[in-house]
Design an enzyme around this catalytic site. Structure first.
Site, PDB file in Angstrom:
ATOM      1  N   TYR A   1     -12.033 -15.016   2.885  1.00  0.00           N
ATOM      2  CA  TYR A   1     -11.178 -13.714   3.342  1.00  0.00           C
ATOM      3  C   TYR A   1     -10.767 -13.865   4.672  1.00  0.00           C
ATOM      4  O   TYR A   1     -11.271 -13.881   5.519  1.00  0.00           O
ATOM      5  CB  TYR A   1     -11.678 -12.454   2.945  1.00  0.00           C
ATOM      6  CG  TYR A   1     -10.784 -11.416   3.334  1.00  0.00           C
ATOM      7  CD1 TYR A   1      -9.794 -10.856   2.481  1.00  0.00           C
ATOM      8  CD2 TYR A   1     -10.815 -10.760   4.651  1.00  0.00           C
ATOM      9  CE1 TYR A   1      -8.959  -9.612   2.839  1.00  0.00           C
ATOM     10  CE2 TYR A   1      -9.934  -9.902   4.874  1.00  0.00           C
ATOM     11  CZ  TYR A   1      -9.246  -9.252   4.219  1.00  0.00           C
ATOM     12  OH  TYR A   1      -8.168  -8.126   4.340  1.00  0.00           O
TER      13      TYR A   1
ATOM     14  N   LYS B   1       0.890  -1.108   0.202  1.00  0.00           N
ATOM     15  CA  LYS B   1       0.091   0.031  -0.041  1.00  0.00           C
ATOM     16  C   LYS B   1       0.847   1.349  -0.095  1.00  0.00           C
ATOM     17  O   LYS B   1       0.356   2.354  -0.379  1.00  0.00           O
ATOM     18  CB  LYS B   1      -0.854   0.067   1.204  1.00  0.00           C
ATOM     19  CG  LYS B   1      -1.840  -1.103   1.406  1.00  0.00           C
ATOM     20  CD  LYS B   1      -2.746  -1.652  -0.124  1.00  0.00           C
ATOM     21  CE  LYS B   1      -3.345  -2.905  -0.281  1.00  0.00           C
ATOM     22  NZ  LYS B   1      -2.976  -4.085   0.428  1.00  0.00           N
TER      23      LYS B   1
ATOM     24  N   TYR C   1      -2.798 -12.770   2.744  1.00  0.00           N
ATOM     25  CA  TYR C   1      -2.300 -12.339   1.309  1.00  0.00           C
ATOM     26  C   TYR C   1      -1.308 -13.214   0.713  1.00  0.00           C
ATOM     27  O   TYR C   1      -1.756 -13.992  -0.128  1.00  0.00           O
ATOM     28  CB  TYR C   1      -2.182 -11.064   1.210  1.00  0.00           C
ATOM     29  CG  TYR C   1      -3.449 -10.019   1.443  1.00  0.00           C
ATOM     30  CD1 TYR C   1      -4.436  -9.746   0.525  1.00  0.00           C
ATOM     31  CD2 TYR C   1      -3.573  -9.272   2.661  1.00  0.00           C
ATOM     32  CE1 TYR C   1      -5.584  -8.687   0.811  1.00  0.00           C
ATOM     33  CE2 TYR C   1      -4.453  -8.540   2.961  1.00  0.00           C
ATOM     34  CZ  TYR C   1      -5.514  -8.255   2.168  1.00  0.00           C
ATOM     35  OH  TYR C   1      -6.430  -7.572   2.292  1.00  0.00           O
TER      36      TYR C   1
HETATM   37  C1  LIG Z   1      -3.622  -5.299   0.374  1.00  0.00           C
HETATM   38  C2  LIG Z   1      -2.579  -6.335  -0.020  1.00  0.00           C
HETATM   39  C3  LIG Z   1      -2.609  -7.318  -1.074  1.00  0.00           C
HETATM   40  C4  LIG Z   1      -3.748  -7.056  -2.180  1.00  0.00           C
HETATM   41  O1  LIG Z   1      -3.432  -6.045  -2.909  1.00  0.00           O
HETATM   42  P1  LIG Z   1      -4.466  -5.470  -3.593  1.00  0.00           P
HETATM   43  O2  LIG Z   1      -3.919  -4.270  -4.220  1.00  0.00           O
HETATM   44  O3  LIG Z   1      -5.593  -5.027  -2.553  1.00  0.00           O
HETATM   45  O4  LIG Z   1      -5.119  -6.346  -4.486  1.00  0.00           O
HETATM   46  C5  LIG Z   1      -1.585  -8.001  -0.989  1.00  0.00           C
HETATM   47  N1  LIG Z   1      -0.894  -8.290  -0.045  1.00  0.00           N
HETATM   48  C6  LIG Z   1      -1.037  -7.865   1.186  1.00  0.00           C
HETATM   49  C7  LIG Z   1       0.207  -8.031   2.212  1.00  0.00           C
HETATM   50  C8  LIG Z   1      -1.928  -6.658   1.519  1.00  0.00           C
HETATM   51  O5  LIG Z   1      -1.899  -6.016   2.471  1.00  0.00           O
END
Ligand SMILES: *Cc1c(COP(=O)(O)O)cnc(C)c1O
Length: 332
Positions: free
Chosen positions: A262, A48, A288
């Site tokens: 999720y 992010k 993730y």
């Molecule tokens: C938000 C996030 C993702 C996913 O990325 P997006 O742009 O939301 O698809 C992947 N890995 C981590 C650790 C995240 O925080």
């Protein structure tokens, strides 16, 4: 592309390293490299931060004094937004959705939540299934009423402005591969709110780099995920002045590894966390990157990456690991 046309606030340690994973490569029989976006630096790093560079640039251009965003309770996006706000003298209003239903103390208080509070973000928590776009507007309105100037960042920072961060990452990967004389056959990434996947696809397409990206889904089913990514990739390419650069075939998501939902951990995710940690000392997260690695491992074992050089994009999230002590420690 010429990204300097877009307002930007420098937040990340860039370029992040592109490194080999020798022991994991050997374990899986694939030549595997890792792009270390877990090392972007801000508040522990993660994907992010790249998006927030362009989002904060836009926020300052609009004269905002308060960032407003939302995410799941253990959102990495929210943590990085809270840190970006703190480091730039902005207020931060966040709305956390109890998306996973977990009431465990480590989940509701530790990890990213502890950090959100350390960065002095104002936190409002709402039940799972709440209309989060509507909640963002409610909070933005409350900020306006008290005389503030809100800048609303969608979940995950995923709009065309945020996705520019991953256009830049695509450029960075191609430059690094060229310097290493390395031909990349595929990039594998977790795909959630879609900005990372879409930005990569748009950036590679605009450069004409011809490197396929495989997104491993963490929430939505395949058709929905691919539609979300495609829409955002096309909008991002349009923002770059190349509206026709992205084709439907460029967007591929495999959503067979979401498991129960999720943020819900299963044994294969824990196996992926252990394998990455115990081969090359890499810390993945359960929501993730652990799911993406679960998929990568299964696909590698099924021979899907034969003779390929694969780059795994590490999008961060290790801070969220501390929200999952109860689910994980019994399997270590
Ligand atoms: C938000 C996030 C993702 C996913 O990325 P997006 O742009 O939301 O698809 C992947 N890995 C981590 C650790 C995240 O925080």
């Amino acid at each position: 592309m010429h990204l300097a046309r877009f307002p930007r606030v420098r937040l990340a340690h860039l370029p992040t390293p592109l490194e080999p994973l020798p022991r994991l490569s050997e374990a899986l029989g694939v030549e595997l490299w890792i792009k270390r976006d877990d090392c972007t630096g801000l508040a522990g790093g993660g994907n992010k931060t790249r998006k927030l560079e362009f989002l904060l640039g836009d926020a300052f251009e609009q004269g905002a004094d308060t960032l407003v965003t939302q995410g799941a309770v253990q959102s990495n996006h929210v943590r990085q937004t809270a840190a970006a706000a703190a480091s730039h003298g902005l207020k931060c209003e966040i709305i956390l959705e109890e998306r996973t239903g977990s009431k465990a103390t480590d989940y509701t208080r530790n990890g990213n939540v502890l950090l959100d509070r350390l960065f002095d973000a104002s936190i409002r928590t709402v039940p799972g299934g709440t209309d989060m776009a509507a909640e963002l507007e409610i909070t933005a309105e409350a900020v306006r009423k008290r005389g503030g100037k809100p800048y609303v960042i969608p979940g995950g920072g995923s709009n065309p402005t945020g996705a520019l961060g991953y256009v830049d990452c695509a450029r960075e990967i191609v430059v690094q591969a060229d310097e290493l004389d390395m031909q990349i056959d595929r990039i594998v990434t977790a795909t959630g709110s879609a900005g990372t996947h879409a930005g990569l696809v748009a950036g590679l397409a605009v450069m004409g780099a011809d490197i396929p990206v495989l997104g491993i889904g963490v929430r939505a089913p395949k058709d929905k995920q691919e539609a979300n990514v495609l829409k955002l990739a096309k909008e991002t390419a349009a923002l770059l002045g190349r509206p026709d650069a992205v084709t439907d075939a460029m967007v591929v998501a495999d959503c067979d590894y979401v498991g129960a939902g999720y943020g819900l951990v299963d044994e294969a995710v824990i196996e992926a966390l252990k394998l990455a940690a115990r081969t090359d000392g890499i810390v993945l997260d359960p929501v993730y990157t652990g799911k993406a690695m679960k998929g990568l491992i299964a696909l590698a074992r099924a021979g899907r990456f034969e003779n390929e050089t694969v780059v795994f994009l590490h999008t961060g999230g290790a801070q969220g690991l501390f929200g999952y002590q109860g689910e994980i420690e019994g399997s270590l």
